[in-house]
Scaffold this active site. Structure first.
Site, mmCIF file in Angstrom:
data_model
loop_
_atom_site.group_PDB
_atom_site.id
_atom_site.type_symbol
_atom_site.label_atom_id
_atom_site.label_comp_id
_atom_site.label_asym_id
_atom_site.label_seq_id
_atom_site.Cartn_x
_atom_site.Cartn_y
_atom_site.Cartn_z
ATOM 1 C CG ASP A 30 -2.483 2.448 -17.058
ATOM 2 O OD1 ASP A 30 -2.190 2.106 -15.901
ATOM 3 O OD2 ASP A 30 -2.043 1.855 -18.076
ATOM 4 C CG ASN A 86 -1.658 -3.773 -8.233
ATOM 5 O OD1 ASN A 86 -2.641 -4.187 -7.626
ATOM 6 N ND2 ASN A 86 -1.658 -3.595 -9.538
ATOM 7 C CD GLN A 93 4.885 -1.435 -6.472
ATOM 8 O OE1 GLN A 93 4.938 -2.058 -5.416
ATOM 9 N NE2 GLN A 93 5.258 -0.182 -6.573
ATOM 10 C CG HIS A 99 1.294 3.156 -9.743
ATOM 11 N ND1 HIS A 99 2.524 2.568 -9.527
ATOM 12 C CD2 HIS A 99 0.513 2.181 -10.277
ATOM 13 C CE1 HIS A 99 2.493 1.307 -9.923
ATOM 14 N NE2 HIS A 99 1.273 1.044 -10.370
ATOM 15 C CG PHE A 100 -3.032 5.283 -5.023
ATOM 16 C CD1 PHE A 100 -3.537 4.449 -4.041
ATOM 17 C CD2 PHE A 100 -1.880 6.000 -4.765
ATOM 18 C CE1 PHE A 100 -2.904 4.335 -2.815
ATOM 19 C CE2 PHE A 100 -1.242 5.887 -3.535
ATOM 20 C CZ PHE A 100 -1.752 5.054 -2.555
ATOM 21 C CG HIS A 101 -4.084 1.173 -11.034
ATOM 22 N ND1 HIS A 101 -3.670 0.929 -12.321
ATOM 23 C CD2 HIS A 101 -3.099 0.661 -10.236
ATOM 24 C CE1 HIS A 101 -2.508 0.290 -12.315
ATOM 25 N NE2 HIS A 101 -2.139 0.116 -11.055
HETATM 26 P P1 5GP Z 1 1.106 -1.777 -11.629
HETATM 27 O O1 5GP Z 1 0.914 -3.171 -12.176
HETATM 28 O O2 5GP Z 1 2.547 -1.482 -11.293
HETATM 29 O O3 5GP Z 1 0.167 -1.491 -10.473
HETATM 30 O O4 5GP Z 1 0.636 -0.795 -12.767
HETATM 31 C C1 5GP Z 1 1.503 -0.082 -13.576
HETATM 32 C C2 5GP Z 1 0.648 0.636 -14.597
HETATM 33 O O5 5GP Z 1 1.443 1.608 -15.226
HETATM 34 C C3 5GP Z 1 0.084 -0.272 -15.683
HETATM 35 O O6 5GP Z 1 -1.339 -0.189 -15.692
HETATM 36 C C4 5GP Z 1 0.716 0.251 -16.966
HETATM 37 O O7 5GP Z 1 -0.159 0.219 -18.074
HETATM 38 C C5 5GP Z 1 1.095 1.670 -16.587
HETATM 39 N N1 5GP Z 1 2.259 2.192 -17.286
HETATM 40 C C6 5GP Z 1 3.458 1.570 -17.432
HETATM 41 N N2 5GP Z 1 4.314 2.375 -18.112
HETATM 42 C C7 5GP Z 1 3.633 3.516 -18.387
HETATM 43 C C8 5GP Z 1 3.986 4.708 -19.063
HETATM 44 O O8 5GP Z 1 5.104 4.909 -19.551
HETATM 45 N N3 5GP Z 1 3.027 5.679 -19.153
HETATM 46 C C9 5GP Z 1 1.776 5.503 -18.615
HETATM 47 N N4 5GP Z 1 0.910 6.511 -18.753
HETATM 48 N N5 5GP Z 1 1.418 4.375 -17.967
HETATM 49 C C10 5GP Z 1 2.329 3.391 -17.860
#
Ligand code: 5GP
Ligand code: ZN
Length: 137
Positions: A30, A86, A93, A99-101
């Site tokens: 991330d 999320n 989200q 995507h899974f963290h």
């Molecule tokens: P969400 O809130 O949608 O569950 O999480 C999206 C995640 O994607 C966030 O933790 C954010 O830091 C990550 N993210 C957003 N854009 C990019 C990117 O261009 N590259 C990477 N590696 N992570 C990203």
């Protein structure tokens, strides 16, 4: 999808810190980590959330999570990890490619884990479970 940042990463049109891939799955760090080693695991095929994923992609992503999470956790010296997905804007989200963290956790990281919990009033659990089970049958 050309306007999806994670599809662009899969296509190699945006850089990422890749940690693993197979034919169906890509895992990368991330860009704004919650903790060192915070990793995102995604299906290469675009889907907005898990309801749009094929069974094959679901199985492949789940297997990848189980493989990658303990390796990352050990490598950064963490003692456990949170798996987080999320689903929907209201749930946080931001990127609309499922995507899974994997978030490595340490006893001393101070981040805690706090849900604001409640209890069901008398009868509500029975009623709700029956309704959900009915909708699933
Ligand atoms: P969400 O809130 O949608 O569950 O999480 C999206 C995640 O994607 C966030 O933790 C954010 O830091 C990550 N993210 C957003 N854009 C990019 C990117 O261009 N590259 C990477 N590696 N992570 C990203
Ligand atoms: Zn996408």
């Amino acid at each position: 999808m050309s306007d999806c940042i994670f599809c662009r990463i899969v296509a190699g049109n945006l850089p990422c810190w890749k940690v693993w891939e197979d034919a169906l799955v890509l895992a990368f760090l991330d860009i704004n980590p919650v903790a060192e080693g915070h990793t995102l695991v995604i299906p290469k095929a675009h889907a907005r959330d898990i309801t749009g994923m094929t069974r094959e992609d679901l199985a492949a992503v789940t297997a990848a999570l189980a493989r990658i999470a303990p390796v990352v956790t050990d490598l950064v010296g963490a003692e456990g990890f949170n798996l987080l997905n999320n689903c929907g804007c209201v749930a946080g989200q931001v990127v609309e490619h499922v995507h899974f963290h994997i978030i490595p956790r340490k006893e001393a990281d101070g981040r805690g884990y706090r849900w604001i919990t409640s209890t069901y009033p008398e009868g509500r659990g029975d009623q709700l479970a029956a309704r959900i089970a009915g909708a699933l049958s």
